[in-house]
Design a protein around this motif. Structure first.
Motif, short mmCIF file in Angstrom:
data_model
loop_
_atom_site.label_atom_id
_atom_site.label_comp_id
_atom_site.label_asym_id
_atom_site.label_seq_id
_atom_site.Cartn_x
_atom_site.Cartn_y
_atom_site.Cartn_z
N GLY A 124 2.87 10.48 -9.26
CA GLY A 124 2.13 10.90 -10.45
C GLY A 124 1.47 12.26 -10.37
N LEU A 125 0.66 12.30 -9.32
CA LEU A 125 0.05 13.84 -8.98
C LEU A 125 0.98 14.75 -8.79
N GLY A 126 2.26 14.52 -8.29
CA GLY A 126 2.96 15.72 -7.93
C GLY A 126 3.39 16.65 -8.96
N ARG B 288 4.12 24.67 14.23
CA ARG B 288 4.10 23.32 13.68
C ARG B 288 3.40 23.50 12.30
N PHE B 289 3.28 22.17 11.37
CA PHE B 289 3.04 22.23 10.10
C PHE B 289 2.13 21.05 9.65
N ILE B 290 1.14 21.21 8.78
CA ILE B 290 0.41 20.03 8.31
C ILE B 290 0.98 19.70 6.61
N ARG B 291 1.30 18.64 6.41
CA ARG B 291 1.72 18.27 5.20
C ARG B 291 0.57 17.84 4.26
N LEU B 292 0.46 18.69 3.30
CA LEU B 292 -0.69 18.22 2.15
C LEU B 292 -0.10 17.72 0.98
N GLN B 293 -0.21 16.13 0.95
CA GLN B 293 0.31 15.39 -0.19
C GLN B 293 -0.56 15.55 -1.49
N PRO B 294 0.21 15.31 -2.52
CA PRO B 294 -0.77 15.58 -3.80
C PRO B 294 -1.91 14.85 -3.91
N LEU B 295 -2.05 13.27 -3.19
CA LEU B 295 -3.34 12.80 -3.36
C LEU B 295 -4.42 13.34 -2.39
N THR B 296 -3.95 13.73 -1.30
CA THR B 296 -4.91 14.60 -0.41
C THR B 296 -5.46 15.82 -1.35
N GLN B 297 -4.61 16.62 -1.69
CA GLN B 297 -5.03 17.90 -2.57
C GLN B 297 -5.94 17.20 -3.59
N ALA B 298 -5.84 16.23 -4.40
CA ALA B 298 -6.37 15.75 -5.60
C ALA B 298 -7.94 15.21 -5.06
N ILE B 299 -7.92 14.67 -3.94
CA ILE B 299 -9.11 14.29 -3.41
C ILE B 299 -10.23 15.34 -2.96
N ALA B 300 -9.57 16.65 -2.40
CA ALA B 300 -10.11 17.86 -2.05
C ALA B 300 -10.47 18.51 -2.93
N VAL B 301 -9.89 18.78 -4.24
CA VAL B 301 -10.20 19.15 -5.40
C VAL B 301 -11.39 18.68 -6.00
N THR B 302 -11.16 17.28 -6.24
CA THR B 302 -12.38 16.42 -6.85
C THR B 302 -13.69 16.75 -6.13
N GLY B 303 -13.69 16.54 -4.61
CA GLY B 303 -14.83 16.94 -3.94
C GLY B 303 -15.22 18.14 -4.13
N ALA B 304 -14.45 19.27 -4.15
CA ALA B 304 -15.03 20.65 -4.51
C ALA B 304 -15.83 20.69 -5.71
N ALA B 305 -15.14 20.04 -6.75
CA ALA B 305 -15.76 20.11 -8.21
C ALA B 305 -17.18 19.32 -8.18
N LEU C 259 0.77 -1.17 0.09
CA LEU C 259 0.10 0.02 -0.12
C LEU C 259 1.01 1.33 0.00
N LYS C 260 2.18 1.18 0.78
CA LYS C 260 2.76 2.24 0.73
C LYS C 260 3.56 2.67 -0.62
N ARG C 261 3.72 1.71 -1.33
CA ARG C 261 4.43 1.83 -2.60
C ARG C 261 3.39 2.29 -3.47
N LEU C 262 2.11 1.56 -3.66
CA LEU C 262 1.09 2.31 -4.29
C LEU C 262 0.88 3.94 -4.09
N SER C 263 0.89 4.20 -2.71
CA SER C 263 0.53 5.51 -2.42
C SER C 263 1.53 6.53 -2.79
N TYR C 264 2.90 5.84 -2.93
CA TYR C 264 4.23 6.65 -3.38
C TYR C 264 3.97 6.96 -4.82
N ARG C 265 3.76 5.88 -5.49
CA ARG C 265 3.41 5.97 -6.79
C ARG C 265 2.45 7.13 -7.26
N ILE C 266 1.40 6.99 -6.76
CA ILE C 266 0.39 7.81 -6.88
C ILE C 266 0.58 9.16 -6.70
N ASN C 267 1.21 9.54 -5.37
CA ASN C 267 1.53 10.91 -5.05
C ASN C 267 2.70 11.28 -6.19
#
Length: 446
Positions: A12-14, A31-48, A2-10
């Motif tokens: 590709g979306l980077g 402190r900071f919160i890291r927003l990965q490419p997959l999280t950003q894509a999910i948020a943009v898709t939901g907003a759309a 799952l980590k490898r698949l998540s890494y590949r997706i991130n």
């Protein structure tokens, strides 16, 4: 895995959504919160998706409101067209009646002129006959006088010859000869005057005949014109009467009984059009008078039809957009009670849709009824009753008089119902009839 698949997706979306960091700073710490490419894509898709759903819902609401507005405008246009058509028919009826009366007046005037000319012609003919008789008498007298003159000349010549033989003079017969000559001159002058008067009377008689022929031609032209006017009036009345008669017959109502009922209960100024007669001696009516009376009777029927239509439920109880869900007739009961008669027509629309009276009448029931839920009954003319069932809110009271188009309640789901709708019934003499006959009849005519 799952980590490898998540890494590949991130990875590709980077390229489209580079990794972002959201810093949260306080007085003592950062402190900071890291927003990965997959999280950003999910948020943009939901907003759309949310934005698209919002646009789609807004479009549906706008289309519903536009269709509802167009339905109301169409109903108002149909009503205004119906009123304009009835007004035009009334104006045309009055105009045709006035033209018929004027044409009859012109016809009577022409008849009077023809009668006067015939009287003058008969008088001139009598005068001519009297003159011919006088001329004949004078001619006979002249012939007799000429014979007497010739006899007197012969006697004068004989006496002259005898006197001359006896006395040798001819003076004694000269006086008689002069008298005879004067008499002949007087008769000649009288005969000449009589001939001139006879010629003058012949010319007058000829002029009278020509004038009579001209008047007869005008009369024939007037009759042709009147016939054309009557034909147009009869065609207009027939074309206007046919759809009205068909409308009431298709609604299951007898036009003859309906007209008798309307005429019996008619009140107010004006009244039905009555036939007219121009004879005061009890003589039979002419063909034009019979046709004019038939046209007036047709216009009277049109007026009575108009009054009956205004008091009958020739309208739909809804002005907003709707759909038919269950027609009149036998059907399988929606709640499993077997095959039963559905005594009305069901209209489906949103909850709270306004419900309107379909004709003038008096409210006889406004409340709860078993199976109907919140029910409104309205009693109309000609033994007609309409019912409006399953309402969510009733806006009238028992005994209240309502007019066509008055709001009487809101659509709901009360009583024995499986969903929001209006159950609409029309009853004649207490027996249910198909409401669609009234709705379709009104649509076909108006």
């Amino acid at each position: 895995m799952l980590k490898r698949l998540s890494y590949r997706i991130n990875t590709g979306l980077g390229r489209y959504f580079p990794e972002q960091r959201l810093f949260l700073k306080s007085d003592t710490d950062t402190r900071f919160i890291r927003l990965q490419p997959l999280t950003q894509a999910i948020a943009v898709t939901g907003a759309a998706l949310c934005l698209g759903w919002t646009i789609l819902a807004t479009s549906i609401l706008l289309m519903d409101s536009i269709s509802a507005g167009s339905g109301r405008d169409q109903a108002m246009r149909q009503q205004s067209l119906y009123e304009a058509r009835l007004n035009a028919l009334s104006a045309d009826r009055d105009l045709r009646a006035i033209e018929a009366v004027r044409a009859q007046e012109r016809f009577n005037l022409a008849l009077k002129e023809v009668s006067d000319m015939q009287a003058r012609l008969l008088a001139s003919e009598d005068g001519r006959r009297e003159m011919e008789t006088g001329v004949e008498v004078i001619q006979n007298t002249l012939r007799r006088t000429i014979k007497e003159r010739d006899a007197a000349r012969q006697e004068s010549e004989t006496l002259t010859a005898s006197l001359q033989e006896q006395t040798g003079s001819t003076r004694t017969g000269e006086g008689r000869i002069r008298d005879a000559a004067a008499t002949v001159e007087v008769l000649a002058e009288a005969l000449s005057g009589t001939s001139e008067q006879r010629d003058s009377m012949a010319m007058v008689a000829m002029a009278a005949r020509e004038e009579t022929d001209a008047i007869a031609a005008q009369k024939r032209a007037l009759e042709v014109k009147n016939d054309m006017i009557f034909n147009r009036l009869e065609e207009a009345v027939a074309l206007s009467m046919e759809p009205l008669d068909k409308m009431f017959r298709s609604a299951g109502m007898s036009p003859d009984d309906l007209l008798r009922t309307v005429r019996k209960g008619y009140s107010g100024q004006g009244g039905p059009l009555t036939p007219f007669t121009l004879s005061t001696k009890g003589e039979a009516l002419s063909n034009d008078e019979i046709r004019a009376n038939a046209i007036l009777q047709g216009l009277d029927h049109m007026n009575l039809y108009r009054m009956a239509a205004s008091k009958s439920p020739f309208a739909t109880p809804l002005k907003n957009a709707f759909r038919f869900t269950s027609p009149y007739g036998y059907r399988n009961d929606p709640k499993g009670a077997g095959r039963r008669l559905h005594a009305g027509t069901d209209f489906a629309a949103p909850y709270g849709t306004p419900i309107y009276a379909t004709a003038d009448g008096v409210v006889t029931h406004a409340g709860w009824a078993n199976g109907y839920g919140r029910l409104v009954k309205i009693k109309h003319e000609f033994g007609i009753e309409t019912r409006y069932a399953h309402q969510s809110n009733i806006r009238v009271k028992v005994g209240q008089r309502v007019s066509r188009g008055d709001r009487i309640g809101d659509m709901g789901n009360s009583g024995r119902s499986t969903g929001t709708h209006l159950h609409y019934e029309v009853r004649i003499g207490g027996k249910p009839v198909n409401p669609m006959t009234f709705i379709k009849a009104a649509t076909d005519v108006f």
